[in-house]
Design a protein around this motif. Structure first.
Motif, PDB file in Angstrom:
ATOM      1  N   LEU A   1     -10.101  -0.555   5.065  1.00 50.15           N
ATOM      2  CA  LEU A   1     -10.024  -1.133   6.409  1.00 50.15           C
ATOM      3  C   LEU A   1     -10.581  -2.556   6.423  1.00 50.15           C
ATOM      4  O   LEU A   1     -10.176  -3.376   7.241  1.00 50.15           O
ATOM      5  N   LYS A   2     -11.498  -2.852   5.497  1.00 47.43           N
ATOM      6  CA  LYS A   2     -12.075  -4.205   5.374  1.00 47.43           C
ATOM      7  C   LYS A   2     -11.286  -5.060   4.392  1.00 47.43           C
ATOM      8  O   LYS A   2     -11.228  -6.277   4.538  1.00 47.43           O
ATOM      9  N   ALA A   3     -10.726  -4.442   3.363  1.00 50.29           N
ATOM     10  CA  ALA A   3      -9.974  -5.152   2.314  1.00 50.29           C
ATOM     11  C   ALA A   3      -8.676  -4.389   2.065  1.00 50.29           C
ATOM     12  O   ALA A   3      -8.558  -3.661   1.077  1.00 50.29           O
ATOM     13  N   PRO A   4      -7.698  -4.535   2.961  1.00 53.18           N
ATOM     14  CA  PRO A   4      -6.479  -3.738   2.814  1.00 53.18           C
ATOM     15  C   PRO A   4      -5.655  -4.122   1.599  1.00 53.18           C
ATOM     16  O   PRO A   4      -5.605  -5.291   1.218  1.00 53.18           O
ATOM     17  N   PRO A   5      -5.004  -3.127   1.001  1.00 53.12           N
ATOM     18  CA  PRO A   5      -4.097  -3.428  -0.109  1.00 53.12           C
ATOM     19  C   PRO A   5      -2.856  -4.142   0.416  1.00 53.12           C
ATOM     20  O   PRO A   5      -2.491  -3.999   1.587  1.00 53.12           O
ATOM     21  N   THR A   6      -2.217  -4.879  -0.453  1.00 55.74           N
ATOM     22  CA  THR A   6      -0.968  -5.535  -0.091  1.00 55.74           C
ATOM     23  C   THR A   6       0.148  -4.502  -0.003  1.00 55.74           C
ATOM     24  O   THR A   6       0.018  -3.384  -0.516  1.00 55.74           O
ATOM     25  N   ALA A   7       1.244  -4.905   0.592  1.00 55.51           N
ATOM     26  CA  ALA A   7       2.419  -4.028   0.640  1.00 55.51           C
ATOM     27  C   ALA A   7       2.886  -3.699  -0.771  1.00 55.51           C
ATOM     28  O   ALA A   7       3.281  -2.561  -1.051  1.00 55.51           O
ATOM     29  N   GLU A   8       2.794  -4.679  -1.677  1.00 54.10           N
ATOM     30  CA  GLU A   8       3.202  -4.456  -3.066  1.00 54.10           C
ATOM     31  C   GLU A   8       2.306  -3.432  -3.755  1.00 54.10           C
ATOM     32  O   GLU A   8       2.783  -2.568  -4.488  1.00 54.10           O
ATOM     33  N   LYS A   9       1.000  -3.530  -3.525  1.00 48.50           N
ATOM     34  CA  LYS A   9       0.072  -2.568  -4.127  1.00 48.50           C
ATOM     35  C   LYS A   9       0.314  -1.171  -3.565  1.00 48.50           C
ATOM     36  O   LYS A   9       0.333  -0.181  -4.308  1.00 48.50           O
ATOM     37  N   LEU A  10       0.511  -1.085  -2.260  1.00 44.62           N
ATOM     38  CA  LEU A  10       0.801   0.212  -1.664  1.00 44.62           C
ATOM     39  C   LEU A  10       2.077   0.813  -2.232  1.00 44.62           C
ATOM     40  O   LEU A  10       2.125   2.006  -2.544  1.00 44.62           O
ATOM     41  N   ALA A  11       3.117  -0.013  -2.397  1.00 43.78           N
ATOM     42  CA  ALA A  11       4.373   0.475  -2.969  1.00 43.78           C
ATOM     43  C   ALA A  11       4.138   1.047  -4.359  1.00 43.78           C
ATOM     44  O   ALA A  11       4.659   2.122  -4.696  1.00 43.78           O
ATOM     45  N   GLN A  12       3.343   0.363  -5.162  1.00 42.36           N
ATOM     46  CA  GLN A  12       3.032   0.835  -6.514  1.00 42.36           C
ATOM     47  C   GLN A  12       2.229   2.141  -6.468  1.00 42.36           C
ATOM     48  O   GLN A  12       2.516   3.087  -7.204  1.00 42.36           O
ATOM     49  N   LEU A  13       1.245   2.226  -5.578  1.00 40.88           N
ATOM     50  CA  LEU A  13       0.441   3.442  -5.467  1.00 40.88           C
ATOM     51  C   LEU A  13       1.303   4.640  -5.074  1.00 40.88           C
ATOM     52  O   LEU A  13       1.206   5.709  -5.684  1.00 40.88           O
ATOM     53  N   TYR A  14       2.137   4.472  -4.079  1.00 40.33           N
ATOM     54  CA  TYR A  14       2.979   5.583  -3.638  1.00 40.33           C
ATOM     55  C   TYR A  14       4.004   5.964  -4.702  1.00 40.33           C
ATOM     56  O   TYR A  14       4.265   7.144  -4.923  1.00 40.33           O
ATOM     57  N   ARG A  15       4.577   4.970  -5.360  1.00 37.80           N
ATOM     58  CA  ARG A  15       5.538   5.242  -6.441  1.00 37.80           C
ATOM     59  C   ARG A  15       4.844   6.049  -7.535  1.00 37.80           C
ATOM     60  O   ARG A  15       5.364   7.068  -8.000  1.00 37.80           O
ATOM     61  N   ASP A  16       3.641   5.610  -7.943  1.00 35.34           N
ATOM     62  CA  ASP A  16       2.908   6.301  -9.005  1.00 35.34           C
ATOM     63  C   ASP A  16       2.439   7.697  -8.578  1.00 35.34           C
ATOM     64  O   ASP A  16       2.240   8.572  -9.419  1.00 35.34           O
ATOM     65  N   ALA A  17       2.231   7.877  -7.276  1.00 38.18           N
ATOM     66  CA  ALA A  17       1.831   9.189  -6.762  1.00 38.18           C
ATOM     67  C   ALA A  17       3.034  10.108  -6.578  1.00 38.18           C
ATOM     68  O   ALA A  17       2.873  11.307  -6.342  1.00 38.18           O
ATOM     69  N   GLY A  18       4.238   9.531  -6.648  1.00 36.43           N
ATOM     70  CA  GLY A  18       5.440  10.332  -6.479  1.00 36.43           C
ATOM     71  C   GLY A  18       5.730  10.686  -5.030  1.00 36.43           C
ATOM     72  O   GLY A  18       6.362  11.717  -4.760  1.00 36.43           O
ATOM     73  N   ILE A  19       5.251   9.851  -4.099  1.00 38.27           N
ATOM     74  CA  ILE A  19       5.496  10.099  -2.686  1.00 38.27           C
ATOM     75  C   ILE A  19       6.099   8.851  -2.049  1.00 38.27           C
ATOM     76  O   ILE A  19       6.019   7.760  -2.603  1.00 38.27           O
ATOM     77  N   THR A  20       6.681   9.031  -0.894  1.00 39.50           N
ATOM     78  CA  THR A  20       7.243   7.905  -0.156  1.00 39.50           C
ATOM     79  C   THR A  20       6.155   7.233   0.675  1.00 39.50           C
ATOM     80  O   THR A  20       5.126   7.860   0.980  1.00 39.50           O
ATOM     81  N   PRO A  21       6.384   5.987   1.053  1.00 38.17           N
ATOM     82  CA  PRO A  21       5.435   5.353   1.971  1.00 38.17           C
ATOM     83  C   PRO A  21       5.276   6.156   3.267  1.00 38.17           C
ATOM     84  O   PRO A  21       4.163   6.244   3.806  1.00 38.17           O
ATOM     85  N   GLN A  22       6.350   6.763   3.735  1.00 39.66           N
ATOM     86  CA  GLN A  22       6.258   7.561   4.954  1.00 39.66           C
ATOM     87  C   GLN A  22       5.307   8.750   4.770  1.00 39.66           C
ATOM     88  O   GLN A  22       4.599   9.128   5.697  1.00 39.66           O
ATOM     89  N   ALA A  23       5.266   9.318   3.567  1.00 40.32           N
ATOM     90  CA  ALA A  23       4.346  10.428   3.286  1.00 40.32           C
ATOM     91  C   ALA A  23       2.902   9.955   3.249  1.00 40.32           C
ATOM     92  O   ALA A  23       1.983  10.755   3.424  1.00 40.32           O
ATOM     93  N   GLY A  24       2.691   8.665   3.035  1.00 39.90           N
ATOM     94  CA  GLY A  24       1.352   8.091   3.025  1.00 39.90           C
ATOM     95  C   GLY A  24       0.952   7.479   4.351  1.00 39.90           C
ATOM     96  O   GLY A  24      -0.082   6.837   4.454  1.00 39.90           O
ATOM     97  N   LEU A  25       1.763   7.691   5.367  1.00 35.20           N
ATOM     98  CA  LEU A  25       1.533   7.120   6.689  1.00 35.20           C
ATOM     99  C   LEU A  25       0.609   8.018   7.495  1.00 35.20           C
ATOM    100  O   LEU A  25       0.850   9.223   7.618  1.00 35.20           O
ATOM    101  N   ARG A  26      -0.445   7.438   8.036  1.00 31.20           N
ATOM    102  CA  ARG A  26      -1.361   8.203   8.877  1.00 31.20           C
ATOM    103  C   ARG A  26      -0.791   8.268  10.291  1.00 31.20           C
ATOM    104  O   ARG A  26      -0.579   7.244  10.933  1.00 31.20           O
ATOM    105  N   LEU A  27      -0.554   9.477  10.756  1.00 28.79           N
ATOM    106  CA  LEU A  27      -0.017   9.672  12.100  1.00 28.79           C
ATOM    107  C   LEU A  27      -1.124   9.959  13.113  1.00 28.79           C
ATOM    108  O   LEU A  27      -1.102   9.433  14.222  1.00 28.79           O
TER     109      LEU A  27
END
Length: 114
Positions: free
Chosen positions: A35-61
Motif C-alpha cells: 500500500l506504501k510501495a505498490p508494484p507496477t502493472a508489469e510486476k503484477l502481471a509477472q507475479l500472476y503469470r508465475d502464480a498461474g492465476i489471472t489478474p482478475q483472480a488477484g483482484l480484491r473485491l
C-alpha cells in the motif's frame, strides 16, 4: 532461499503468512508494504503469470469498489492498471520465492513454495 512478501500489516492473513516465513530457517525475507510501495502493472502481471492465476483472480473485491468499477469483467490490462494505481485492489498477500509465486489465501499456501 529468497522470499518476497507483498504485505499489509492490517490484514490477519498477511500477518500469519509473514509469521510462517519468519519462522523458516534460511529464508532471506524482503517485506514490501504494497500500500506504501505498490508494484507496477508489469510486476503484477509477472507475479500472476508465475502464480498461474489471472489478474482478475488477484483482484480484491471485499472492501473495495472493484465490482462497481466493472473490474471483475475487465481485461487484464485494465485490471493491472487499476491495481497499480490503487493498490487497495490487490488481494494479499502475494509471496514470491525461488520456487514460485502464490496468493497466500489461506496462509498455509505459502508452504508450497518454501
Amino acid at each position: 532461499m529468497k522470499a518476497t512478501i507483498w504485505h499489509n500489516p492490517k490484514c490477519g492473513t498477511s500477518r500469519k503468512t509473514l509469521a510462517i516465513l519468519e519462522n523458516i530457517d534460511g529464508i532471506d525475507l524482503t517485506v514490501i508494504e504494497y500500500l506504501k510501495a505498490p508494484p507496477t502493472a508489469e510486476k503484477l502481471a509477472q507475479l500472476y503469470r508465475d502464480a498461474g492465476i489471472t489478474p482478475q483472480a488477484g483482484l480484491r473485491l471485499r472492501g473495495t469498489d472493484a465490482a462497481t468499477r466493472g473490474l471483475p469483467d475487465a481485461d487484464d490490462t485494465a485490471v493491472l492498471a487499476a491495481m497499480a494505481a490503487d493498490p487497495v485492489l490487490i488481494e494479499r498477500p502475494l509471496v514470491e520465492t525461488d520456487k514460485g509465486v502464490r496468493l497466500c489465501r489461506p496462509q498455509d499456501v505459502v508452504l508450497e513454495i518454501v
